[in-house]
Structure formats: structure tokens, C-alpha cells
Design a protein around this motif. Structure first.
Motif, PDB file in Angstrom:
ATOM      1  N   GLN A   1      -9.804  -1.585 -11.382  1.00 36.69           N
ATOM      2  CA  GLN A   1      -8.878  -2.217 -12.550  1.00 36.69           C
ATOM      3  C   GLN A   1      -8.020  -1.195 -12.994  1.00 36.69           C
ATOM      4  OE1 GLN A   1     -10.281  -4.977 -13.616  1.00 36.69           O
ATOM      5  NE2 GLN A   1     -10.958  -5.112 -12.623  1.00 36.69           N
ATOM      6  N   PHE A   2      -6.897  -1.589 -11.955  1.00 33.80           N
ATOM      7  CA  PHE A   2      -5.553  -0.786 -11.935  1.00 33.80           C
ATOM      8  C   PHE A   2      -4.940  -1.075 -12.775  1.00 33.80           C
ATOM      9  CE2 PHE A   2      -1.443   0.717 -10.823  1.00 33.80           C
ATOM     10  CZ  PHE A   2      -1.658   2.515 -10.533  1.00 33.80           C
ATOM     11  N   GLY A   3      -4.289  -1.891 -13.679  1.00 35.04           N
ATOM     12  CA  GLY A   3      -4.362  -2.625 -14.704  1.00 35.04           C
ATOM     13  C   GLY A   3      -4.246  -1.964 -15.169  1.00 35.04           C
TER      14      GLY A   3
ATOM     15  N   GLU B   1       7.350   5.038 -12.373  1.00 35.74           N
ATOM     16  CA  GLU B   1       7.931   3.990 -10.871  1.00 35.74           C
ATOM     17  C   GLU B   1       6.982   3.163 -10.716  1.00 35.74           C
ATOM     18  OE1 GLU B   1      11.218   7.202  -9.188  1.00 35.74           O
ATOM     19  OE2 GLU B   1       8.967   7.447  -8.510  1.00 35.74           O
ATOM     20  N   CYS B   2       6.077   2.510 -11.160  1.00 39.12           N
ATOM     21  CA  CYS B   2       4.803   1.822 -11.157  1.00 39.12           C
ATOM     22  C   CYS B   2       5.235   0.828 -11.730  1.00 39.12           C
ATOM     23  CB  CYS B   2       3.342   2.233 -11.831  1.00 39.12           C
ATOM     24  SG  CYS B   2       2.230   0.924 -11.544  1.00 39.12           S
ATOM     25  N   VAL B   3       5.609  -0.508 -11.000  1.00 37.34           N
ATOM     26  CA  VAL B   3       6.094  -1.596 -11.230  1.00 37.34           C
ATOM     27  C   VAL B   3       4.880  -2.075 -12.131  1.00 37.34           C
ATOM     28  CG1 VAL B   3       7.661  -3.719 -10.993  1.00 37.34           C
ATOM     29  CG2 VAL B   3       7.467  -2.232  -9.271  1.00 37.34           C
ATOM     30  N   GLN B   4       3.735  -2.117 -12.450  1.00 34.63           N
ATOM     31  CA  GLN B   4       2.481  -2.672 -12.788  1.00 34.63           C
ATOM     32  C   GLN B   4       2.615  -3.969 -12.699  1.00 34.63           C
ATOM     33  OE1 GLN B   4       3.571  -1.197 -17.205  1.00 34.63           O
ATOM     34  NE2 GLN B   4       1.449  -1.431 -17.487  1.00 34.63           N
ATOM     35  N   CYS B   5       2.898  -4.585 -10.843  1.00 35.27           N
ATOM     36  CA  CYS B   5       2.597  -6.226 -10.565  1.00 35.27           C
ATOM     37  C   CYS B   5       1.286  -5.894 -10.493  1.00 35.27           C
ATOM     38  CB  CYS B   5       3.529  -5.803  -9.496  1.00 35.27           C
ATOM     39  SG  CYS B   5       2.732  -4.891  -7.559  1.00 35.27           S
ATOM     40  N   ARG B   6       0.421  -4.809 -10.531  1.00 35.08           N
ATOM     41  CA  ARG B   6      -1.153  -5.637  -9.786  1.00 35.08           C
ATOM     42  C   ARG B   6      -1.220  -5.806  -8.207  1.00 35.08           C
ATOM     43  NH1 ARG B   6      -3.179  -5.873 -16.051  1.00 35.08           N
ATOM     44  NH2 ARG B   6      -5.476  -7.001 -14.797  1.00 35.08           N
ATOM     45  N   GLY B   7      -0.371  -5.439  -7.341  1.00 30.49           N
ATOM     46  CA  GLY B   7      -0.782  -6.062  -6.189  1.00 30.49           C
ATOM     47  C   GLY B   7      -2.347  -5.431  -5.650  1.00 30.49           C
ATOM     48  N   CYS B   8      -2.219  -4.366  -5.794  1.00 26.98           N
ATOM     49  CA  CYS B   8      -3.041  -3.162  -5.338  1.00 26.98           C
ATOM     50  C   CYS B   8      -4.778  -3.515  -6.178  1.00 26.98           C
ATOM     51  CB  CYS B   8      -2.639  -1.677  -6.279  1.00 26.98           C
ATOM     52  SG  CYS B   8      -2.133  -1.553  -7.759  1.00 26.98           S
ATOM     53  N   GLU B   9      -4.863  -3.916  -7.269  1.00 23.35           N
ATOM     54  CA  GLU B   9      -5.739  -4.815  -7.995  1.00 23.35           C
ATOM     55  C   GLU B   9      -6.157  -5.831  -7.226  1.00 23.35           C
ATOM     56  OE1 GLU B   9      -6.021  -4.092 -12.382  1.00 23.35           O
ATOM     57  OE2 GLU B   9      -6.850  -5.987 -12.395  1.00 23.35           O
TER      58      GLU B   9
ATOM     59  N   PRO C   1      -0.209  -1.560   1.868  1.00 25.97           N
ATOM     60  CA  PRO C   1       0.748  -1.993   2.171  1.00 25.97           C
ATOM     61  C   PRO C   1       1.242  -3.270   0.693  1.00 25.97           C
ATOM     62  CG  PRO C   1      -1.748  -2.162   3.851  1.00 25.97           C
ATOM     63  CD  PRO C   1      -1.337  -1.559   2.384  1.00 25.97           C
ATOM     64  N   HIS C   2       0.039  -3.086  -0.257  1.00 25.10           N
ATOM     65  CA  HIS C   2       0.699  -3.963  -1.222  1.00 25.10           C
ATOM     66  C   HIS C   2       1.667  -3.779  -2.580  1.00 25.10           C
ATOM     67  CE1 HIS C   2      -2.648  -7.134   0.789  1.00 25.10           C
ATOM     68  NE2 HIS C   2      -2.519  -5.783   0.756  1.00 25.10           N
ATOM     69  N   CYS C   3       1.744  -2.771  -2.034  1.00 24.14           N
ATOM     70  CA  CYS C   3       2.782  -1.375  -3.130  1.00 24.14           C
ATOM     71  C   CYS C   3       3.857  -1.626  -3.228  1.00 24.14           C
ATOM     72  CB  CYS C   3       1.969  -0.405  -3.969  1.00 24.14           C
ATOM     73  SG  CYS C   3       3.077   0.419  -5.020  1.00 24.14           S
ATOM     74  N   PRO C   4       4.641  -2.677  -4.212  1.00 27.84           N
ATOM     75  CA  PRO C   4       6.661  -2.652  -3.425  1.00 27.84           C
ATOM     76  C   PRO C   4       6.897  -1.263  -3.867  1.00 27.84           C
ATOM     77  CG  PRO C   4       6.188  -3.479  -5.930  1.00 27.84           C
ATOM     78  CD  PRO C   4       3.839  -2.785  -5.015  1.00 27.84           C
ATOM     79  N   THR C   5       6.602  -0.070  -4.066  1.00 25.02           N
ATOM     80  CA  THR C   5       6.809   1.151  -4.393  1.00 25.02           C
ATOM     81  C   THR C   5       6.838   2.606  -3.316  1.00 25.02           C
ATOM     82  OG1 THR C   5       5.271   2.468  -5.176  1.00 25.02           O
ATOM     83  CG2 THR C   5       7.256   1.248  -7.127  1.00 25.02           C
ATOM     84  N   TYR C   6       5.329   1.786  -2.927  1.00 27.15           N
ATOM     85  CA  TYR C   6       4.927   2.435  -2.026  1.00 27.15           C
ATOM     86  C   TYR C   6       5.773   2.343  -0.338  1.00 27.15           C
ATOM     87  CZ  TYR C   6       2.221   4.607   2.074  1.00 27.15           C
ATOM     88  OH  TYR C   6       1.876   4.855   3.411  1.00 27.15           O
TER      89      TYR C   6
ATOM     90  N   ALA D   1       3.990   7.222  -5.139  1.00 22.75           N
ATOM     91  CA  ALA D   1       4.119   6.508  -5.267  1.00 22.75           C
ATOM     92  C   ALA D   1       3.138   5.287  -4.731  1.00 22.75           C
ATOM     93  CB  ALA D   1       5.885   6.264  -4.447  1.00 22.75           C
ATOM     94  N   SER D   2       2.324   5.298  -4.599  1.00 25.90           N
ATOM     95  CA  SER D   2       1.495   4.967  -3.953  1.00 25.90           C
ATOM     96  C   SER D   2       0.542   4.921  -4.886  1.00 25.90           C
ATOM     97  CB  SER D   2       0.866   5.141  -2.315  1.00 25.90           C
ATOM     98  OG  SER D   2      -0.803   6.172  -3.453  1.00 25.90           O
ATOM     99  N   PRO D   3      -0.340   3.404  -4.629  1.00 30.40           N
ATOM    100  CA  PRO D   3      -1.733   3.384  -6.210  1.00 30.40           C
ATOM    101  C   PRO D   3      -2.503   4.617  -6.317  1.00 30.40           C
ATOM    102  CG  PRO D   3      -1.691   1.119  -4.884  1.00 30.40           C
ATOM    103  CD  PRO D   3      -0.346   2.388  -4.105  1.00 30.40           C
ATOM    104  N   ARG D   4      -2.864   4.585  -4.377  1.00 30.43           N
ATOM    105  CA  ARG D   4      -4.129   5.727  -3.858  1.00 30.43           C
ATOM    106  C   ARG D   4      -3.046   7.156  -4.436  1.00 30.43           C
ATOM    107  NH1 ARG D   4      -5.930   6.182   1.815  1.00 30.43           N
ATOM    108  NH2 ARG D   4      -3.280   6.629   2.023  1.00 30.43           N
ATOM    109  N   GLY D   5      -1.921   7.309  -4.454  1.00 30.07           N
ATOM    110  CA  GLY D   5      -1.367   8.450  -5.017  1.00 30.07           C
ATOM    111  C   GLY D   5      -2.032   8.613  -6.570  1.00 30.07           C
ATOM    112  N   ARG D   6      -1.478   7.336  -7.588  1.00 28.78           N
ATOM    113  CA  ARG D   6      -1.388   7.963  -8.530  1.00 28.78           C
ATOM    114  C   ARG D   6      -3.172   7.722  -9.126  1.00 28.78           C
ATOM    115  NH1 ARG D   6       2.658   2.794  -8.371  1.00 28.78           N
ATOM    116  NH2 ARG D   6       4.848   4.585  -8.456  1.00 28.78           N
ATOM    117  N   ILE D   7      -3.033   7.254  -8.416  1.00 31.16           N
ATOM    118  CA  ILE D   7      -5.320   7.164  -9.586  1.00 31.16           C
ATOM    119  C   ILE D   7      -5.184   8.746  -8.951  1.00 31.16           C
ATOM    120  CG2 ILE D   7      -7.309   6.752  -8.514  1.00 31.16           C
ATOM    121  CD1 ILE D   7      -6.775   4.198  -7.925  1.00 31.16           C
TER     122      ILE D   7
HETATM  123  S1  SF4 Z   1       0.473  -1.736  -9.759  1.00 29.67           S
HETATM  124 FE1  SF4 Z   1      -0.171  -1.154  -8.058  1.00 29.67          FE
HETATM  125  S2  SF4 Z   1       0.776  -2.207  -6.009  1.00 29.67           S
HETATM  126 FE2  SF4 Z   1       2.144  -2.376  -7.923  1.00 29.67          FE
HETATM  127  S3  SF4 Z   1       3.682  -1.304  -7.550  1.00 29.67           S
HETATM  128 FE3  SF4 Z   1       1.983   0.157  -9.639  1.00 29.67          FE
HETATM  129  S4  SF4 Z   1       0.500   1.298  -8.246  1.00 29.67           S
HETATM  130 FE4  SF4 Z   1       2.019  -0.719  -6.946  1.00 29.67          FE
END
Ligand code: SF4
Ligand code: SF4
Length: 400
Positions: free
Chosen positions: A86-88, A70-78, A28-33, A41-47
Motif C-alpha cells: 500500500q504505497f499510497g 519527488e514522488c508524484v503520489q500517482c500510485r502506479g507502483c501500487e 517501469p510504472h514509476c514516472p520519476t524512476y 527515485a523508484s518505489p522500491r528505493g523509497r520503501i
Molecule cells: S507513487 Fe509510486 S509510481 Fe508514483 S511516483 Fe511515487 S513511487 Fe513512483
């Protein structure tokens, strides 16, 4: 290679990669998901995709590259992750590996990137010259809006910031690249407030032109390291380094990891976001303005620096503050993301603008990051930096 290199083509830290337990709490914290509803397009899917490539030998195909780009690198997931993944870092390393692979981009795109990242951003005089050309193009309405430049000011461009360069100040103000060219009045407000706090402030010496945050986002790690070294040399000593751009501050606080030396760790420990630093000083003489602000937390302040509380604390004596109901979801700015992924970026921004308007129908918004300010202004929102708002509330004339 990292100490626990996953052994694959992405050179990811295996410990960080396997820390994800696929719980989905980050989704829910991922803007692209949120914008697409797609697992990839979710953090879990990307990992999961990173693991397939890094550990199980899957090919780096177009679908993988698209999901990473397509990841914004916002790190809301982190910030939301209970397993502290450490998704970033995973994404920065993945982008670096993708950049090292043979390029499939057009010649025009590669040339534009070379000019931007290699030629203009690290040379401030050149960036200012380009900005003057852009100012002229704006005057004759020849600059496409999609380039995303703010309204440029000749007065601001030709007037240097009133602070010495180099020396042995009590605190440095980091002026950087794009912010100094496009939003220099915010630097002036920052210097005014630092002086009002009784601080003897200076600008960086030679080499303090660009912190490398945009390069890191783009996977240009070697160039980011080179810029980081120059920035470190431009502000010697032990004085705090005050940064009024959340994205730059986040990158500079991570120089220890980027460069991997004790000197870089010490430098990073001196870096403070502007509001964080101001909150550590004696209170300023502010008047209560009676105005209301909606707070927009830049991702690199909230999710990376975790310093978003300071913005509220320093503004509270002068302004009434209203929160949004979207739990700090990204606005879609993401460095040059809006240029590279215009559709997704617009969709993400539309959600943010709706959240801001739910908080107040015609909001005055406060944001501590130049990228977010410019991106949201393009959607017609009145967005201001905390330094400008505080300078306006100072009991003395802020630029007097
Ligand atoms: S950094 Fe995480 S929350 Fe932000 S767009 Fe990428 S996967 Fe989604
Ligand atoms: S990144 Fe964290 S929150 Fe997201 S699925 Fe993996 S463990 Fe869960």
C-alpha cells in the motif's frame, strides 16, 4: 499511531512497510524512476529508505526528504505490485511525519502554503474572489504562466450552477474547490447529464468546499480530516455522491481510513466517480459523433479507484476511442506537484504528451481529472472532460 506502528519517527504501518519484497516489478510504472533512472527515485528505493529511517534508525536527511518530495503520489507502483504494498498510505504517512518535523522551508514558502491550504482552499467564497483577481490579471497579461491556471471565464464564474443546495436529492454532485472555480462548465455538463438520466440532483450544503485531497498529498493530515468531516456533514443521507474529479473521488473513497469511523466508511461507500455512476444508470440518448478521442487515465482513477474502464464504457456509444501505449503512466500533474517540482513534472509530462501523439498525431484527449486537464493543456494538448464530451453528444441541447 497505527496498530502495527513501525516504532520509528515516520509512524508507518510496519506490516505495510515490510510487505515489499524488492522484486522491482513496479519500477517501469514509476514516472520519476523512468525520468531519472535513479533507484532512490523508484518505489522500491523509497520503501528501502523508509525502512532505514523507520526501523534501522537512519537519520531523516536531505536525500531522504528529496526522495519523498519527488514522488508524484500517482500510485502506479501500487497497482503494479504483486505483493499488494500500500504505497499510497506509506507515502501519505511519511509526508505527514516530515511535515510534523521542524521546517527547513523558507518563510515565503511556508507563508504561501499557509495561505493556500489553511486560508483559501477551505473557504470557497475566498477562492472565488482570488479567482476573479486572477481572471483580471489574465486579462491584462500579468499572470505568470508557470502558476498553471487555465484560461478563466467571467461568464462561467458569475453564473452559478443550476442545481439546488442541500435538501434530499436522489444524488449529490460534489462541486469542491478548484474545479468549481476554474472548470465550472464541467459541473454544468455533469448536472445536465445527471438530469438526462432522470436524477434529481443537488449541490452540497455548508462545508462542502474542499475534500482535503491536496492537504493529504502535502502531509497535512489533521487539516484533511477536518475538511473531510465538513464534507461528510454537507451531504447527509444515503444518496450517492457523484464526483467528477478523479483526485477528489479517490480521497473521498478513503475517508473511512482517514477518519476511522463507521460513519466515514458508510460515506465513502456512497462516493462514485462520475463515469462509474453514469455507467450504472440507463443508457443516455447519445448520437454517434464520428469523432475520435485518445484516452488519458488519471492515476487516481486508474490506480487508486480502479474505475477507468467506466470512462470507456460511457463514451463508446458516442466516440471512437484510442489507447496510448504507455500503460497508464502518470502525466506529472500530481496536485501541486507541477508547482513544487517543475523540472521533473515537465519531463514526465513530455513523455505523456509523446505517448498521446503516438496514439494520434493531433489528439483530442479525454481525461477525468481537473489537474491532468490543466497540466496537459499547458503543453498545448486539447484535453476535455468526459462530462463535457458526453453533454456535447446528448441528442438534446446539453445546456438548454
Ligand atoms: S507513487 Fe509510486 S509510481 Fe508514483 S511516483 Fe511515487 S513511487 Fe513512483
Ligand atoms: S513495491 Fe511491490 S512491486 Fe515494487 S519492489 Fe516492492 S514488492 Fe516489488
Amino acid at each position: 499511531m497505527t496498530l502495527t506502528d513501525g516504532g520509528g519517527p515516520l509512524h508507518l504501518d510496519a506490516d505495510e512497510l515490510v510487505a515489499c519484497v524488492a522484486c522491482g516489478l513496479c519500477l517501469p510504472h514509476c514516472p520519476t524512476y523512468r525520468a531519472t533512472g535513479h533507484e532512490i527515485a523508484s518505489p522500491r528505493g523509497r520503501i528501502a529508505a523508509m525502512r532505514l529511517v523507520e526501523i534501522e534508525g537512519a537519520p531523516i536527511d536531505d536525500a531522504f526528504t528529496t526522495a519523498m518530495n519527488e514522488c508524484v503520489q500517482c500510485r502506479g507502483c501500487e497497482a503494479a505490485c504483486p505483493s499488494s504494498v500500500q504505497f499510497g498510505h506509506l507515502m501519505e504517512d511519511t509526508r505527514a511525519a516530515l511535515r510534523a518535523a521542524p521546517s527547513t522551508e523558507s518563510f515565503a514558502r511556508r507563508a504561501a502554503e499557509w495561505i493556500g491550504y489553511r486560508l483559501v482552499l477551505p473557504r470557497h467564497a475566498l477562492l472565488l474572489a482570488v479567482t476573479w483577481v486572477a481572471w483580471l490579471a489574465q486579462r491584462v497579461r500579468a499572470l505568470p504562466r508557470r502558476l498553471g491556471l487555465p484560461k478563466l471565464s467571467a461568464r462561467s464564474l458569475r453564473t452559478p450552477i443550476d442545481a439546488p443546495v442541500g435538501g434530499e436529492p436522489s444524488a449529490w454532485v460534489f462541486t469542491g474547490c478548484v474545479m468549481d472555480a476554474w472548470l465550472r462548465d464541467t459541473h454544468r455538463s455533469t448536472v445536465t447529464l445527471m438530469r438526462a438520466a432522470g436524477i434529481d440532483v443537488a449541490r452540497p450544503g455548508t462545508g462542502g468546499d474542499c475534500c482535503g485531497a491536496l492537504h493529504l498529498h502535502a502531509g497535512r493530515t489533521r487539516e484533511a480530516r477536518r475538511l473531510a468531516w465538513r464534507v461528510m456533514r454537507s451531504m447527509p443521507g444515503d444518496a450517492p455522491i457523484v464526483v467528477n474529479s478523479a483526485g477528489c473521488g479517490a480521497a473521498m473513497k478513503d475517508y473511512g481510513r482517514l477518519i476511522g469511523t463507521a460513519a466515514a466508511e458508510r460515506f465513502s461507500a456512497r462516493v462514485r466517480d462520475f463515469s462509474e455512476w453514469l455507467g450504472e444508470q440507463a443508457p443516455l440518448p447519445l448520437r454517434a459523433t464520428g469523432e475520435t478521442l485518445v484516452v488519458q487515465d488519471p492515476c487516481h482513477l486508474r490506480h487508486v479507484q480502479r474505475a477507468h474502464g467506466a470512462v470507456r464504457r460511457v463514451l463508446a456509444p458516442a466516440y471512437a476511442l484510442v489507447e496510448t501505449d504507455d500503460d497508464g503512466l502518470c502525466c506529472g500533474a500530481g496536485g501541486v506537484y507541477a508547482l513544487l517540482q517543475p523540472e521533473l513534472s515537465s519531463e514526465i509530462r513530455a513523455r505523456k504528451v509523446a505517448a498521446l501523439r503516438r496514439a494520434a498525431p493531433d489528439p483530442v484527449v479525454v481525461s477525468a481529472n481537473p489537474g491532468c486537464i490543466v497540466h496537459l493543456r499547458q503543453a498545448g494538448v486539447d484535453v476535455r472532460h468526459p462530462a463535457d464530451l458526453l453533454a456535447a453528444a446528448l441528442q438534446e441541447d446539453p445546456h438548454g
